[in-house]
Enzyme design. Structure first.
Site, PDB file in Angstrom:
ATOM      1  N   LYS A 110       0.891  -1.131  -0.027  1.00  0.00           N
ATOM      2  CA  LYS A 110       0.062  -0.238  -0.008  1.00  0.00           C
ATOM      3  C   LYS A 110       1.671   1.260   0.158  1.00  0.00           C
ATOM      4  O   LYS A 110       0.662   2.692  -0.960  1.00  0.00           O
ATOM      5  CB  LYS A 110      -1.252  -0.254   1.391  1.00  0.00           C
ATOM      6  N   LYS A 189      -4.272 -10.953 -10.087  1.00  0.00           N
ATOM      7  CA  LYS A 189      -4.935 -11.043  -8.934  1.00  0.00           C
ATOM      8  C   LYS A 189      -6.319 -10.352  -9.260  1.00  0.00           C
ATOM      9  O   LYS A 189      -5.695  -8.865  -9.486  1.00  0.00           O
ATOM     10  CB  LYS A 189      -3.530 -11.156  -7.809  1.00  0.00           C
ATOM     11  N   LYS A 192     -10.286  -5.076  -6.583  1.00  0.00           N
ATOM     12  CA  LYS A 192     -10.978  -3.415  -6.992  1.00  0.00           C
ATOM     13  C   LYS A 192      -9.905  -3.197  -7.309  1.00  0.00           C
ATOM     14  O   LYS A 192      -9.721  -2.337  -8.147  1.00  0.00           O
ATOM     15  CB  LYS A 192     -11.928  -4.097  -5.591  1.00  0.00           C
TER      16      LYS A 192
HETATM   17  P1  ADP Z   1      -9.179  -6.876  -2.934  1.00  0.00           P
HETATM   18  O1  ADP Z   1      -8.121  -7.461  -3.255  1.00  0.00           O
HETATM   19  O2  ADP Z   1     -10.685  -6.718  -4.347  1.00  0.00           O
HETATM   20  O3  ADP Z   1      -9.265  -5.462  -2.447  1.00  0.00           O
HETATM   21  P2  ADP Z   1      -9.882  -7.925  -0.455  1.00  0.00           P
HETATM   22  O4  ADP Z   1      -8.520  -7.676  -0.053  1.00  0.00           O
HETATM   23  O5  ADP Z   1     -11.116  -7.186  -0.154  1.00  0.00           O
HETATM   24  O6  ADP Z   1      -9.815  -8.111  -2.105  1.00  0.00           O
HETATM   25  O7  ADP Z   1     -10.281  -9.307  -0.265  1.00  0.00           O
HETATM   26  C1  ADP Z   1     -11.045  -9.527   0.744  1.00  0.00           C
HETATM   27  C2  ADP Z   1     -10.881 -11.191   0.886  1.00  0.00           C
HETATM   28  O8  ADP Z   1     -11.500 -12.222  -0.683  1.00  0.00           O
HETATM   29  C3  ADP Z   1      -9.908 -11.803   1.492  1.00  0.00           C
HETATM   30  O9  ADP Z   1      -9.671 -12.774   1.826  1.00  0.00           O
HETATM   31  C4  ADP Z   1      -9.020 -11.850  -0.182  1.00  0.00           C
HETATM   32  O10 ADP Z   1      -7.971 -13.024   0.595  1.00  0.00           O
HETATM   33  C5  ADP Z   1      -9.991 -12.333  -0.833  1.00  0.00           C
HETATM   34  N1  ADP Z   1      -9.650 -12.356  -2.131  1.00  0.00           N
HETATM   35  C6  ADP Z   1      -9.501 -11.007  -2.362  1.00  0.00           C
HETATM   36  N2  ADP Z   1      -9.105 -10.879  -3.766  1.00  0.00           N
HETATM   37  C7  ADP Z   1      -8.894 -12.389  -4.421  1.00  0.00           C
HETATM   38  C8  ADP Z   1      -8.729 -13.387  -5.215  1.00  0.00           C
HETATM   39  N3  ADP Z   1      -8.365 -12.710  -6.733  1.00  0.00           N
HETATM   40  N4  ADP Z   1      -8.688 -14.789  -5.374  1.00  0.00           N
HETATM   41  C9  ADP Z   1      -8.987 -15.413  -3.882  1.00  0.00           C
HETATM   42  N5  ADP Z   1      -9.033 -14.548  -3.319  1.00  0.00           N
HETATM   43  C10 ADP Z   1      -9.455 -13.306  -3.321  1.00  0.00           C
END
Ligand code: ADP
Ligand code: TRP
Length: 320
Positions: A110, A189, A192
């Site tokens: 970040k 990956k 959002k």
């Molecule tokens: P983002 O990366 O979209 O901000 P978050 O960090 O809020 O997503 O993740 C919320 C949950 O979803 C976590 O447990 C995270 O490990 C899972 N997650 C997010 N993106 C993925 C992905 N591309 N593949 C698998 N799990 C994911």
């Protein structure tokens, strides 16, 4: 077994969230006790618009319930409805070395992206440890990117128990190897924050448009294609049956099958997969009082567990 997991209301939920965290969590609710919550304190580290935070908090509630979280089986709550969690985080921060937090990838990433390094961002894993330890959970279903945070939680709990006597259960991350990381439309990956995601409940046209944009190599229609390295196939595998996957793979290997066709097939599979959930979501949207009552009830139940843990921790360190 007692599962616990949280998800941040920092945008609309996508299929990476669904397969990485929500689906494993929903399955675990049938195997033991489960606590799932909307991590809105955590989301404050990235969302600065109060209306957006409120809107996305409701959106996570609707999405999770629509996709199968069953409030009869799992305790479902909003993190900020039990503000005592912050007291537990403070007590845990006493046994949290700076170095442990400095090593966290998520924090470093970040900062590297230019997000200002403030205290909340740095202390984020300690609040997450408080979430996990507050209900004495044993199992934390999360995507692979959260593994390190669960390890930090374990380190903190072990250190606290050694120093003050056993208060906390040591939890373990539950990560599904087959869907450890769901790729986004650009092959990175899905996230959002990379704007490469496909929303679970996006509008039909927008979802299709997004899927048609998935990056592929530049093979021509008639060329033989490699299904093992293709993002379209990787996503299709999440939704399709083994026979349907095998059929698409054969088309790839035979040639004469374009990526555009594969993308349309993927869109149909995804749209169909989420159809019953879309219906359920509409019902919930028309019954927001019910959704609020689920969250209130969940907060009461989570608070009962948290209070027991917090009392023990307060006693252990000498606050009472
Ligand atoms: P983002 O990366 O979209 O901000 P978050 O960090 O809020 O997503 O993740 C919320 C949950 O979803 C976590 O447990 C995270 O490990 C899972 N997650 C997010 N993106 C993925 C992905 N591309 N593949 C698998 N799990 C994911
Ligand atoms: N940090 C998690 C994420 O971004 C959200 C979260 C907060 C969480 N507290 C938690 C996940 C406790 C599991 C357990 O996805």
């Amino acid at each position: 077994m007692r599962a616990l997991s949280g998800i941040q209301p920092s945008g609309k939920l996508h299929i990476g969230n669904y397969f990485g965290m929500m689906l494993p969590a929903i399955e675990l609710q049938n195997q033991g006790e489960a606590f799932y919550f909307i991590a809105n304190y955590h989301a404050l580290t990235s969302v600065s618009d109060p209306n957006k935070l409120r809107e996305d908090t409701l959106d996570v509630a609707l999405t999770f319930l629509a996709c199968g979280l069953d409030p009869e089986k799992a305790v479902f709550y909003r993190q900020s409805d039990i503000p005592e969690i912050n007291e537990l985080a403070w007590i845990l921060s006493i046994v949290t070395p700076m170095g442990l937090l400095e090593r966290c990838h998520s924090y470093k990433d970040k900062i590297a992206k230019g997000i200002p390094a403030n205290h909340a961002l740095f202390a984020y894993p300690v609040l997450m440890a408080a979430d996990i330890l507050s209900v004495q959970s044993t199992t934390v279903p999360v995507g692979k990117d959260q593994k390190q945070h669960v390890e930090v939680t374990r380190d903190i709990a072990i250190k606290f128990n050694n120093q003050f006597g056993k208060v906390f259960t040591i939890p373990e991350a539950a990560i599904r190897s087959e869907v450890a990381i769901v790729p986004g439309i650009d092959g990175q990956k899905m996230s959002k924050s990379y704007d490469n995601h496909i929303e679970i409940f996006g509008a039909k046209k927008a979802t299709k448009k997004r899927i048609m944009k998935i990056v592929t190599d530049c093979a021509e229609l008639e060329d033989v294609k490699n299904p093992d390295t293709c993002n379209v196939v990787a996503l299709y595998k999440l939704f399709a049956s083994d026979t349907d996957i095998a059929t698409m793979e054969e088309h790839y290997k035979a040639g004469g099958y374009g990526y555009g066709t594969a993308k349309k097939v993927l869109f149909e599979a995804m749209w169909e997969y989420f159809a019953p959930f879309r219906e359920k979501r509409e019902e919930l949207e028309n019954n927001l009082d019910y959704v609020e009552s689920v969250l209130q009830d969940g907060a009461t139940r989570a608070r009962t567990e948290l209070t027991k843990t917090l009392d023990a921790a307060r006693k252990a360190v000498g606050l009472c």
